[in-house]
Design a protein around this motif. Structure first.
Motif, mmCIF file in Angstrom:
data_model
loop_
_atom_site.group_PDB
_atom_site.id
_atom_site.type_symbol
_atom_site.label_atom_id
_atom_site.label_comp_id
_atom_site.label_asym_id
_atom_site.label_seq_id
_atom_site.Cartn_x
_atom_site.Cartn_y
_atom_site.Cartn_z
ATOM 1 N N LEU A 186 0.640 -1.251 0.075
ATOM 2 C CA LEU A 186 0.012 -0.073 0.045
ATOM 3 C C LEU A 186 0.749 1.082 0.071
ATOM 4 C CD1 LEU A 186 -2.850 -0.943 2.608
ATOM 5 C CD2 LEU A 186 -2.938 -0.932 0.103
ATOM 6 N N LYS A 187 2.004 1.068 0.685
ATOM 7 C CA LYS A 187 2.903 2.489 0.730
ATOM 8 C C LYS A 187 3.550 2.802 -0.650
ATOM 9 C CE LYS A 187 7.029 4.151 3.147
ATOM 10 N NZ LYS A 187 7.929 4.084 4.134
ATOM 11 N N SER A 188 3.712 1.509 -1.430
ATOM 12 C CA SER A 188 4.313 1.776 -2.545
ATOM 13 C C SER A 188 3.434 2.348 -3.490
ATOM 14 C CB SER A 188 4.681 0.509 -3.366
ATOM 15 O OG SER A 188 3.595 -0.094 -3.745
ATOM 16 N N ILE A 189 1.938 2.027 -3.530
ATOM 17 C CA ILE A 189 0.868 2.533 -4.284
ATOM 18 C C ILE A 189 0.620 4.170 -3.973
ATOM 19 C CG2 ILE A 189 -1.798 2.459 -4.558
ATOM 20 C CD1 ILE A 189 -1.664 -0.514 -4.144
ATOM 21 N N LEU A 190 0.652 4.361 -2.584
ATOM 22 C CA LEU A 190 0.235 5.731 -2.297
ATOM 23 C C LEU A 190 1.731 6.592 -2.698
ATOM 24 C CD1 LEU A 190 -1.471 5.327 1.136
ATOM 25 C CD2 LEU A 190 -2.391 5.794 -1.011
ATOM 26 N N GLU A 191 2.804 6.143 -2.566
ATOM 27 C CA GLU A 191 3.778 7.061 -3.114
ATOM 28 C C GLU A 191 3.868 7.321 -4.520
ATOM 29 O OE1 GLU A 191 7.276 4.547 -1.994
ATOM 30 O OE2 GLU A 191 7.438 5.440 0.237
ATOM 31 N N GLU A 192 3.415 6.122 -5.327
ATOM 32 C CA GLU A 192 3.127 6.454 -6.787
ATOM 33 C C GLU A 192 1.890 7.643 -7.113
ATOM 34 O OE1 GLU A 192 2.438 3.789 -10.658
ATOM 35 O OE2 GLU A 192 2.439 2.777 -8.994
ATOM 36 N N TYR A 193 0.958 7.302 -6.183
ATOM 37 C CA TYR A 193 -0.194 8.282 -6.191
ATOM 38 C C TYR A 193 0.352 9.600 -5.908
ATOM 39 C CZ TYR A 193 -4.699 10.309 -5.208
ATOM 40 O OH TYR A 193 -5.646 11.256 -5.345
ATOM 41 N N LEU A 194 1.111 9.827 -4.835
ATOM 42 C CA LEU A 194 1.475 11.365 -4.525
ATOM 43 C C LEU A 194 2.293 11.893 -5.913
ATOM 44 C CD1 LEU A 194 2.602 11.030 -0.785
ATOM 45 C CD2 LEU A 194 0.526 11.864 -1.797
ATOM 46 N N THR A 195 3.002 11.013 -6.245
ATOM 47 C CA THR A 195 3.644 11.661 -7.415
ATOM 48 C C THR A 195 2.766 12.098 -8.550
ATOM 49 O OG1 THR A 195 5.616 9.818 -7.273
ATOM 50 C CG2 THR A 195 5.410 10.975 -9.326
#
Length: 377
Positions: A186-195
């Motif tokens: 989930l952290k990897s998904i949200l980091e991509e989303y923040l980008t």
């Protein structure tokens, strides 16, 4: 023992509610099929919460009947939570399947115990007996003990004993291990989303409104549900009329401002869900509140300083925002008119609203201009 487990589960639930459910970009990164789109995942979270107290109880049972009931519910709760973990690992596409779980001692030791003692106390294959088990009457309060007859041991009597605390600790390790795997995904998904949100933020100041709306639709669509007439079609129509009247330009300005604030809050929410401290509910609940002494004073002791009350309009504005019918508007709009009888802008916009009560764009752009004028945002 359950504090960190519950905290990790809460973080997963928060990410689900505020990101996976709200934004297609995030939900497209997981197995968000028709089953998951129902309340299916919410049921998993609720059932998980309900069984935590059973799994991590510290109660002791000296009575055989109570101990028998506890053992069955305890092992079954462990088993159910293992199934939930397997399902969650699949939903979040972690790449960890049941085969991997079966090789993990934090999984298979407890599962085999449950299967043997609760799931299949008498086990057969093609009418051939494999094993049979029976609860022991001699077990201690902190142990689970049972008697077993198994074909691998030529059906000779065996006594099997497990410490309840060891089962609980092993299950805690299991839950934390795989919750961490889910949170890592989930952290990897949200980091991509923040980008993507960074890109959207840059576009706000550099591109035309139509481009902004397209990117909002792709990456930040939840804002379309955050206020009246914040849908893409209505916003486009309002933008095209921004030079006709202040009410339209004000509405677009407000949307831009809300968009910037919402993006900043979303970025902070991502940071908070991963960086917030573990909250131990048990320790808070055990704290006693300090005694408070209430001292009453008479009017003779102090002089009351009376200050004029500031005029507010929040109540009336709230009513005409949600009660869009002629009768309610006449009543609550009339109260607002009486309060603002010397404010020409407010009076004109109220008149415009009354004349266009069935037109959402006209109605709410006027309402927002009134809010700006009266500082009731």
């Amino acid at each position: 023992m359950k504090t960190t487990v519950e905290d990790k589960l809460d973080r997963i639930a928060d990410i689900w509610n505020y990101f996976i459910w709200a934004y297609k970009f995030c939900s497209n990164k997981i197995k968000f099929n028709e089953d998951v789109k129902t309340n299916y995942f919410g049921d998993i979270l609720g059932y998980f919460k309900d069984t935590l107290d059973i799994v991590f109880t510290s109660n002791k049972y000296s009575n055989y009947t109570d101990k028998f009931s506890f053992t069955i519910s305890f092992l079954q709760a462990v088993y159910i939570q293992q199934d939930f973990i397997q399902e969650m690992l699949e939903i979040f596409k972690t790449g960890i399947d049941k085969g991997a779980l079966k090789r993990d001692p934090t999984y298979y030791i407890n599962r085999d115990l449950r299967n043997e003692l609760v799931g299949h106390p008498i086990r057969k294959f093609e009418d051939n007996l494999i094993s049979s088990t029976l609860f022991s009457y001699q077990e201690k309060e902190d142990e689970i003990q049972y008697l077993r007859y198994h074909k691998d041991n030529n059906f000779k009597f065996e006594s099997k004993t497990y410490k309840i605390s060891e089962i609980q600790e092993r299950h805690r390790e299991f839950l934390e291990k795989y919750f961490d795997e889910i949170l890592l995904k989930l952290k990897s998904i949200l980091e991509e989303y923040l980008t993507e949100l960074d890109k959207l933020e840059n576009v706000i100041d550099k591109h035309d409104f139509k481009t902004v709306l397209k990117l909002v639709e792709l990456y930040f669509e939840a804002i379309f549900k955050s206020d009246f007439v914040y849908d893409k079609t209505s916003l486009s129509k309002i933008y095209d009329r921004r030079n006709e009247h202040l009410r339209y330009q004000n509405f677009i300005d407000k949307f831009y401002n809300d968009l910037r604030i919402a993006i900043a809050e979303t970025r902070n929410s991502v940071k908070d869900v991963f960086e917030r401290k573990v909250f131990d509910r048990a320790s808070i609940e055990s704290l006693s509140l300090p005694k408070v002494e209430i001292v009453f004073s008479s009017s003779d002791d102090t002089e009351e300083i009376k200050k004029p009350r500031k005029e507010t309009y929040h109540y009336e504005i709230g009513k005409i925002a949600t009660k869009r019918n002629s009768m309610d508007f006449v009543f609550f709009g009339g109260i607002l008119k009486a309060k603002c009888k010397s404010n020409d802008l407010v009076l004109r916009e109220l008149e415009h609203m009354e004349q266009n009560i069935s037109d959402e764009i006209e109605y709410y752009t006027s309402l927002r201009l009134i809010c700006l004028e009266l500082k009731e945002e």
